[in-house]
Enzyme design. Structure first.
Site, mmCIF file in Angstrom:
data_model
loop_
_atom_site.group_PDB
_atom_site.id
_atom_site.type_symbol
_atom_site.label_atom_id
_atom_site.label_comp_id
_atom_site.label_asym_id
_atom_site.label_seq_id
_atom_site.Cartn_x
_atom_site.Cartn_y
_atom_site.Cartn_z
ATOM 1 N N LYS A 161 -69.228 -51.042 16.224
ATOM 2 C CA LYS A 161 -70.397 -51.706 15.621
ATOM 3 C C LYS A 161 -70.188 -51.895 14.121
ATOM 4 O O LYS A 161 -70.538 -52.936 13.557
ATOM 5 C CB LYS A 161 -71.661 -50.876 15.874
ATOM 6 C CG LYS A 161 -72.901 -51.467 15.208
ATOM 7 C CD LYS A 161 -74.162 -50.707 15.555
ATOM 8 C CE LYS A 161 -75.370 -51.346 14.869
ATOM 9 N NZ LYS A 161 -76.647 -50.716 15.295
ATOM 10 N N HIS A 219 -51.141 -71.283 51.301
ATOM 11 C CA HIS A 219 -52.536 -71.538 50.911
ATOM 12 C C HIS A 219 -53.475 -70.482 51.478
ATOM 13 O O HIS A 219 -54.528 -70.795 52.028
ATOM 14 C CB HIS A 219 -52.957 -72.941 51.319
ATOM 15 C CG HIS A 219 -52.105 -74.023 50.712
ATOM 16 N ND1 HIS A 219 -51.928 -74.154 49.356
ATOM 17 C CD2 HIS A 219 -51.346 -74.991 51.289
ATOM 18 C CE1 HIS A 219 -51.121 -75.174 49.115
ATOM 19 N NE2 HIS A 219 -50.748 -75.685 50.274
#
Length: 527
Positions: free
Chosen positions: A139, A279
């Protein structure tokens, strides 16, 4: 304001990798080192001048080390805004010294869970002070740098060298972003573990986190961005595998390779199994007397679709298997291991990616699957049902023979990994036709039969491969037409979940054609 120089650092780490060299480099730059517990002991043993955090706070470490950094003189030193008169006055009044660098890596909660530790050990490895300090430093990144991973030690030292002992705001912002993400992923791991312990399938809040494994060139298509993250190091698979050779994996490579490896992991590690994927659907799967035997049987199922596919094996790849696999173009090969001879053969194929996992992905393991939807995400448990464990119910006049039963279980394992609606024809421990992803189940049955006929032609056979085969359906037959299509293709036995309103009609059609049919009571939709 000029970039702040680092004058005081707080080091409190669980992972001591590279710690001594890093701390010595800080000390050589005249940086004062404050440390805790085992970290302080390790640094002092190496001859470094270290201030115990208890000296900083005026309180001893207590309660088995649970309380040591949760103190205003620590958090004030991290959170105090430099240049803010009120903050600086409070610091002077209460003897709070500024901390310019925080180095913390958290208690190994994820690793503790992964090794199957007891509930008590897992709880004890939940870090409290570490995340609190990380968030405080992140922070206040305008003044404080925070390191949460050992691999960033070198980056920080380079930054200090290039900035005369200071860090740039851009660098601190990047560190803060990583720190918040690490803390979030850590908390996500804890909350998901608790949900599992409490057997709460739908907790009020759900979070997920992961560690970047690879930035990808693009996603499914060139205009999409993508990356691979690791969230579970305890389960072998494509995300944690070692890539020995070949170009960078693409998003589609990873997706298809995962599908292939999950499929072969269904089979007993003592029975050679091979899956060839295109696929994300299997075009050929087989078990055999050896890995090369299984590969050749899988290839025969659909040698056309196998070109440019993914090959997954559930045992170490040997020389003969490598020789056969490299006869056609293959994108990726994944297996638990490979012999040196096999590796040498693959090395001649520079574009082929070879991945080694060190083990199989436990098919019966619990876990979560996540899929995004507009405005949220869906979460479900992994489909960990294995056909070897199911209580099969014979519903026809004729029961399957032992060989038919073996093929039925095999086919149902494969069907679990085929996009729904899924139909799988199998014979002799190998697929002979696969129908995937159709809107109608009967269409899947027709397509799979057609694929089997084409495979037979490719092998110079007069009869379709479906003659004398069995068929698996991932969900029930809603009408008898799908089963009749399979019967017309030459199947002798059927495995399906059952549960249709027309089960009696389907059973009657099977009996009229002399088929054996078993119900599993479990379906395997895969969307």
């Amino acid at each position: 304001m000029a970039d702040p120089k680092i004058r005081r650092a707080l080091l409190s780490v669980s992972d001591k990798t590279g710690l001594l060299a890093f701390a010595k480099s800080l000390a050589e730059r005249g940086i004062e080192i404050v440390s805790t517990g085992g970290t302080a002991s390790a640094l002092k043993a190496a001859g470094l001048n270290v201030i115990d955090v208890s000296e900083l706070t005026g309180f001893p470490e207590m309660m088995d080390g649970r309380v040591k950094t949760l103190h205003p003189r620590v958090h004030g030193g991290l959170l105090g805004i430099r240049g803010n008169a009120e903050h600086e006055k409070s610091a002077r009044d209460h003897g709070i010294l500024p901390i310019d660098l925080l180095v913390v890596n958290l208690y190994p909660f994820e690793a503790t869970v992964a090794k199957g530790a007891s509930y008590e050990d897992c709880v004890e490895n939940i870090d409290v002070g570490g995340p609190a300090m990380i968030r405080a430093a992140a922070k206040n990144h305008d003044s404080v740098a925070v390191i949460v991973e050992t691999e960033d030690y070198a980056r920080l030292l380079t930054e200090l060298s290039e900035n005369d002992g200071a860090t740039s705001l851009a660098f601190r912002k990047a560190l803060a972003a990583k720190a918040f993400a690490r803390s979030a992923a850590y908390d996500a791991a804890i909350s998901n573990w608790f949900a599992g312990v409490l057997e709460t399938p739908a907790p009020e809040w759900r979070a997920f986190g992961g560690k970047l494994a690879q930035s990808l060139r693009y996603g499914e298509n060139a205009h999409q961005s993508a990356a691979l993250y690791i969230s579970d190091r305890g389960r072998a698979g494509v995300a944690t595998s070692r890539q020995l050779q070949g170009k960078e994996l693409s998003y589609n490579n990873i997706n298809d390779t995962d599908a292939a490896f999950e499929l072969v992991s269904e089979f007993d590690a003592n029975v050679p199994a091979v899956a060839i994927i295109k696929h994300s659907n299997p075009c050929g799967v087989a078990i055999g007397g050896s890995i090369v035997d299984a590969y050749l049987k899988a290839l025969a199922s659909d040698s056309v679709s196998a070109f440019g596919g993914i090959v997954a094996l559930n045992q170490a790849i040997d020389k003969s298997a490598a020789e056969e696999i490299t006869k056609i173009f293959t994108e990726v090969v994944i297996a638990p291991d490979a012999t040196d001879e096999a590796k040498a053969i693959f090395a001649a194929k520079k574009n082929l990616r070879l991945l080694l996992t060190g083990g199989l992905a436990e098919s019966r393991a619990a876990g979560l699957l996540v899929k995004s939807v507009a405005g949220g995400f869906l979460v479900q448990t992994r489909d960990n049902k294995n056909s070897d464990d199911l209580d099969l119910q014979v519903v026809t006049k004729r029961a399957p023979s032992p060989s038919e039963l073996s093929d039925l279980k095999f086919a149902f394992k494969v069907a679990k990994h085929v996009k729904s609606n899924a139909i799988v024809y199998a014979k002799g421990g190998a697929t002979v036709g696969v129908g995937a992803g159709q809107m109608s189940r009967v269409d899947s049955a027709r397509i799979a039969a057609w694929k089997a006929a084409e495979a037979a032609k490719a092998q110079g056979l007069d009869a379709p491969l479906t003659i004398g085969s069995v068929v698996a359906s991932d969900a029930f037959f809603p009408f008898a037409d799908g089963l009749i299509t399979a019967a017309d293709a030459g199947v002798t036995a059927v495995i399906q979940p059952g549960g249709s309103m027309r089960d009696d009609e389907v059973i009657k059609a099977a009996d009229e054609r002399g088929l054996a049919m078993v119900f599993t009571g479990v379906r395997h939709f895969r969307h």
